[in-house]
Write a protein that holds these residues in place. Sequence first.
Motif, PDB file in Angstrom:
ATOM      1  N   ILE A   1       0.971  -1.369   0.015  1.00  0.00           N
ATOM      2  CA  ILE A   1       0.176  -0.041   0.118  1.00  0.00           C
ATOM      3  C   ILE A   1       0.963   1.418  -0.024  1.00  0.00           C
ATOM      4  N   GLY A   2       0.536   2.106  -0.781  1.00  0.00           N
ATOM      5  CA  GLY A   2       1.250   3.415  -1.035  1.00  0.00           C
ATOM      6  C   GLY A   2       0.753   4.379   0.279  1.00  0.00           C
ATOM      7  N   ASP A   3       1.829   5.215   0.458  1.00  0.00           N
ATOM      8  CA  ASP A   3       1.682   6.332   1.427  1.00  0.00           C
ATOM      9  C   ASP A   3       0.405   7.119   1.313  1.00  0.00           C
ATOM     10  N   GLY A   4       0.041   7.364  -0.006  1.00  0.00           N
ATOM     11  CA  GLY A   4      -1.061   8.106  -0.160  1.00  0.00           C
ATOM     12  C   GLY A   4      -2.271   7.515   0.278  1.00  0.00           C
ATOM     13  N   SER A   5      -2.382   6.085  -0.257  1.00  0.00           N
ATOM     14  CA  SER A   5      -3.594   5.483   0.231  1.00  0.00           C
ATOM     15  C   SER A   5      -3.648   5.385   1.801  1.00  0.00           C
ATOM     16  N   MET A   6      -2.684   5.664   2.505  1.00  0.00           N
ATOM     17  CA  MET A   6      -2.855   5.670   3.895  1.00  0.00           C
ATOM     18  C   MET A   6      -3.668   6.815   4.323  1.00  0.00           C
ATOM     19  N   SER A   7      -4.095   7.619   3.756  1.00  0.00           N
ATOM     20  CA  SER A   7      -4.870   8.730   3.939  1.00  0.00           C
ATOM     21  C   SER A   7      -6.396   8.529   4.055  1.00  0.00           C
ATOM     22  N   ALA A   8      -6.714   7.299   3.659  1.00  0.00           N
ATOM     23  CA  ALA A   8      -8.151   6.846   3.649  1.00  0.00           C
ATOM     24  C   ALA A   8      -8.236   5.975   4.672  1.00  0.00           C
ATOM     25  N   GLY A   9      -9.556   6.373   5.488  1.00  0.00           N
ATOM     26  CA  GLY A   9      -9.837   5.837   6.555  1.00  0.00           C
ATOM     27  C   GLY A   9     -10.030   4.141   6.569  1.00  0.00           C
ATOM     28  N   MET A  10     -10.158   3.652   5.462  1.00  0.00           N
ATOM     29  CA  MET A  10     -10.486   2.049   5.267  1.00  0.00           C
ATOM     30  C   MET A  10      -9.090   1.591   5.611  1.00  0.00           C
ATOM     31  N   ALA A  11      -8.063   2.083   5.331  1.00  0.00           N
ATOM     32  CA  ALA A  11      -6.489   1.284   5.692  1.00  0.00           C
ATOM     33  C   ALA A  11      -6.477   1.154   7.104  1.00  0.00           C
ATOM     34  N   TYR A  12      -7.015   2.151   7.799  1.00  0.00           N
ATOM     35  CA  TYR A  12      -6.686   2.114   9.514  1.00  0.00           C
ATOM     36  C   TYR A  12      -7.985   1.270  10.099  1.00  0.00           C
ATOM     37  N   GLU A  13      -9.277   1.470   9.464  1.00  0.00           N
ATOM     38  CA  GLU A  13     -10.249   0.146   9.869  1.00  0.00           C
ATOM     39  C   GLU A  13      -9.636  -1.254   9.631  1.00  0.00           C
ATOM     40  N   ALA A  14      -8.917  -1.552   8.440  1.00  0.00           N
ATOM     41  CA  ALA A  14      -8.373  -2.951   8.248  1.00  0.00           C
ATOM     42  C   ALA A  14      -7.277  -3.095   9.139  1.00  0.00           C
ATOM     43  N   MET A  15      -6.247  -2.061   9.609  1.00  0.00           N
ATOM     44  CA  MET A  15      -5.332  -2.377  10.707  1.00  0.00           C
ATOM     45  C   MET A  15      -6.142  -2.583  12.174  1.00  0.00           C
ATOM     46  N   ASN A  16      -6.893  -1.941  12.278  1.00  0.00           N
ATOM     47  CA  ASN A  16      -7.435  -2.169  13.717  1.00  0.00           C
ATOM     48  C   ASN A  16      -7.954  -3.542  14.051  1.00  0.00           C
ATOM     49  N   ASN A  17      -8.285  -4.379  12.906  1.00  0.00           N
ATOM     50  CA  ASN A  17      -8.694  -5.663  12.936  1.00  0.00           C
ATOM     51  C   ASN A  17      -7.456  -6.641  12.659  1.00  0.00           C
ATOM     52  N   ALA A  18      -6.237  -6.265  12.237  1.00  0.00           N
ATOM     53  CA  ALA A  18      -5.473  -7.057  11.671  1.00  0.00           C
ATOM     54  C   ALA A  18      -4.754  -7.986  12.612  1.00  0.00           C
ATOM     55  N   GLU A  19      -4.724  -7.778  13.899  1.00  0.00           N
ATOM     56  CA  GLU A  19      -4.002  -8.353  14.819  1.00  0.00           C
ATOM     57  C   GLU A  19      -4.574  -9.882  14.865  1.00  0.00           C
ATOM     58  N   GLN A  20      -5.691 -10.165  14.647  1.00  0.00           N
ATOM     59  CA  GLN A  20      -6.273 -11.361  14.369  1.00  0.00           C
ATOM     60  C   GLN A  20      -5.609 -12.494  13.477  1.00  0.00           C
ATOM     61  N   ALA A  21      -5.031 -11.826  12.334  1.00  0.00           N
ATOM     62  CA  ALA A  21      -4.319 -12.750  11.520  1.00  0.00           C
ATOM     63  C   ALA A  21      -3.014 -13.218  11.724  1.00  0.00           C
ATOM     64  N   GLY A  22      -2.324 -12.828  12.896  1.00  0.00           N
ATOM     65  CA  GLY A  22      -0.882 -13.053  13.353  1.00  0.00           C
ATOM     66  C   GLY A  22      -0.167 -12.977  12.234  1.00  0.00           C
ATOM     67  N   ASN A  23       1.039 -14.038  12.385  1.00  0.00           N
ATOM     68  CA  ASN A  23       1.903 -13.689  11.139  1.00  0.00           C
ATOM     69  C   ASN A  23       1.637 -14.007   9.816  1.00  0.00           C
ATOM     70  N   ARG A  24       0.330 -14.212   9.520  1.00  0.00           N
ATOM     71  CA  ARG A  24       0.097 -14.529   8.081  1.00  0.00           C
ATOM     72  C   ARG A  24      -0.304 -13.377   7.465  1.00  0.00           C
ATOM     73  N   LEU A  25      -0.209 -12.059   8.023  1.00  0.00           N
ATOM     74  CA  LEU A  25      -0.490 -10.929   7.304  1.00  0.00           C
ATOM     75  C   LEU A  25       0.893 -10.102   7.412  1.00  0.00           C
ATOM     76  N   VAL A  26       1.340  -9.758   6.046  1.00  0.00           N
ATOM     77  CA  VAL A  26       2.353  -8.673   5.920  1.00  0.00           C
ATOM     78  C   VAL A  26       1.905  -7.698   5.202  1.00  0.00           C
ATOM     79  N   VAL A  27       2.143  -6.372   5.840  1.00  0.00           N
ATOM     80  CA  VAL A  27       1.892  -5.111   5.212  1.00  0.00           C
ATOM     81  C   VAL A  27       3.155  -4.529   4.775  1.00  0.00           C
ATOM     82  N   ILE A  28       3.274  -3.899   3.610  1.00  0.00           N
ATOM     83  CA  ILE A  28       4.424  -3.210   3.117  1.00  0.00           C
ATOM     84  C   ILE A  28       3.930  -1.976   2.708  1.00  0.00           C
ATOM     85  N   LEU A  29       4.322  -0.836   3.667  1.00  0.00           N
ATOM     86  CA  LEU A  29       3.943   0.609   3.339  1.00  0.00           C
ATOM     87  C   LEU A  29       5.177   0.877   2.308  1.00  0.00           C
ATOM     88  N   ASN A  30       4.444   1.387   1.008  1.00  0.00           N
ATOM     89  CA  ASN A  30       5.579   2.058   0.192  1.00  0.00           C
ATOM     90  C   ASN A  30       5.344   3.378   0.264  1.00  0.00           C
TER      91      ASN A  30
END
Length: 641
Positions: free
Chosen positions: A149-178
């Motif tokens: 995900i690009g840094d510009g896309s991080m201005s959208a609330g949807m990205a943070y809504e997803a990250m708020n739930n991401a802990e449930q995925a454990g090490n199966r989830l990797v997010v690369i902030l470009n």
Amino acid sequence: MVDVPNTPLLDTVRTPQDLRALKPTQLRQLADELRLETISAVGTTGGHLGSGLGVVELTTAIHYVFNTPDDRLIWDVGHQCYPHKILTGRRDRIRTLRQGGGLSGFTKRSESEYDPFGAAHSSTSISAALGFAIANKIAGRPGKAIAVIGDGSMSAGMAYEAMNNAEQAGNRLVVILNDNDMSIAPPVGGLSAYLSRIVSSRGFLGLRETLKKVARRLPRPLHSAARKTDEFARGMTMGGTLFEELGFYYVGPVDGHNLDHLIPVLENIRDAEEGPILLHVVTQKGKGYAPAEASADKYHGVQKFDVITGTQAKAPPGPPSYTNVFAQALTAEGERDDRICAITAAMPAGTGLDKFQARFPARTFDVGIAEQHAVTFAAGLAAQGMRPFCAIYSTFLQRAYDQVVHDVAIQNLPVRFAIDRAGLVGADGATHAGSFDVTYLATLPNMVVMAAADEAELVHMTHTAALYDDGPIALRYPRGSGVGVPLPSTPERLEIGKGRVVREGKKVAILSLGTRLEEALKAAEQLEAKGLSTTVADLRFAKPLDEALIRRLLTTHEVAVTLEEGAIGGLGAHVLTYASDEGLIDAGLKLRTMRLPDVFQDQDKPEKQYDEAGLNAPQIVDTVLKALRWNEGVEETRKPA
């Protein structure tokens, strides 16, 4: 014709499996050849350039380290995915990008198993990747999900809504902030890369997990203090405190063009037992191509260009674009009224608001990729007496539909929606087509919906919207150039809900909304040549309808055809409802509706898209003739009412 570059190593790589067979020392050469191939391909077809060049090394490293396609790689937006397509079995078609029947300019599930999730709109990648990761966790499958995900896309609330739930995925989830704007990153260098490698290593993560277990046995205050100390120490040296608070293990920043740094860090992340992990990489848009490095904004999306000089092909001179006409008209309204202000969601140049901003910087607001916020922000401005124009592409306004309904329409606030890219959009295809705005806006109480038939009408409608304070109002206009009519020196305030007749006839009536008017007039000429006297009306308004004009046309003509560049549920549906409610259909009226087909149309040249949609003059003529049973040798006449 653009020369195909010499790429001996890339020629041996058809899929990521081939890539993973290479030695690490060969990856630099491969990335350099991949960059050359990307430049050559986009020079041939046009498309998105700068973003893709910025992720060449990152794309190479991800496919080298992770087991794609079993590990799911999900690109946000997708305009940076051309190098990814080259490495995943589609190089032989890369010079068909954005062409009819060719590769999509974005990721597309039907195109390749390496595109597990379609994209084109921003900020969806983390939510989708979380879904893949959780599905694997439930099913006991080993695969990881990687969201880029690009840094510009991080201005959208949807990205943070997803990250708020991401802990449930454990090490199966990797997010690369470009991070390609240096908008988040501190200076990047050898020390940062060293720290990133250390803190992502298995030894460090194992020690950290052991210390966490020990800390849990301490009294609660000491346990809490230990956790905060760990986060604070790493936050001070590396940043990323926000992401840590959202449940991610933060690593970075790392130079996204240095494969010697990227590969070991990605390998550590791949093998980590702790997660989810967010890797922060810093890249440069247009990397490796001097013209794009020097002017990243102009090389974000390009026409065909000369690879040697960087000179882009220029369109032949012609009428101004609708976007520029709107920009000039809005700027003129801003000169007349200091309550006029403008809002865009990260598209100042695309919507023409950069011109308004140059004249009125204090009254122009770019809120980032946050359409929901843009609409409610505009509602607040309107409630406090300003006259806001919310300029958003039709396809992106869909993202804020709840706010349009709840925060604007229900409260009857005079927000002005300037809807660019309404209708079909050529090479950008289904994801960017503005097919639905009339349908989703004209159903709303209090809403006024206008559609400009030409650039002069757009000037009048901008002026009309600026003066309208009785509730929300929308004006829609297409991508591309106008039809070449003179622009008015003084704009006219249109009467709300009143259309105009541009050609009078007796037998056939064509009721047009928007820029299909030119085709309606061509059809009328062809019908006249067959002896069928034809009226053409530009309704101007999808809501409120000009009921008096529609009643006259429907009761005095034998055939009536509605024509619009929008999906079912728009103008045609509203005219049919009116005719049904008034009993006009019962009187024997032959009423037909012409609209976009009930499919998502793929990218192609606009003229071919219109032919496929059946909205050009020959199809209009055919619709009329079939209604009259002309081709059967029988011309039905209307029964007296």
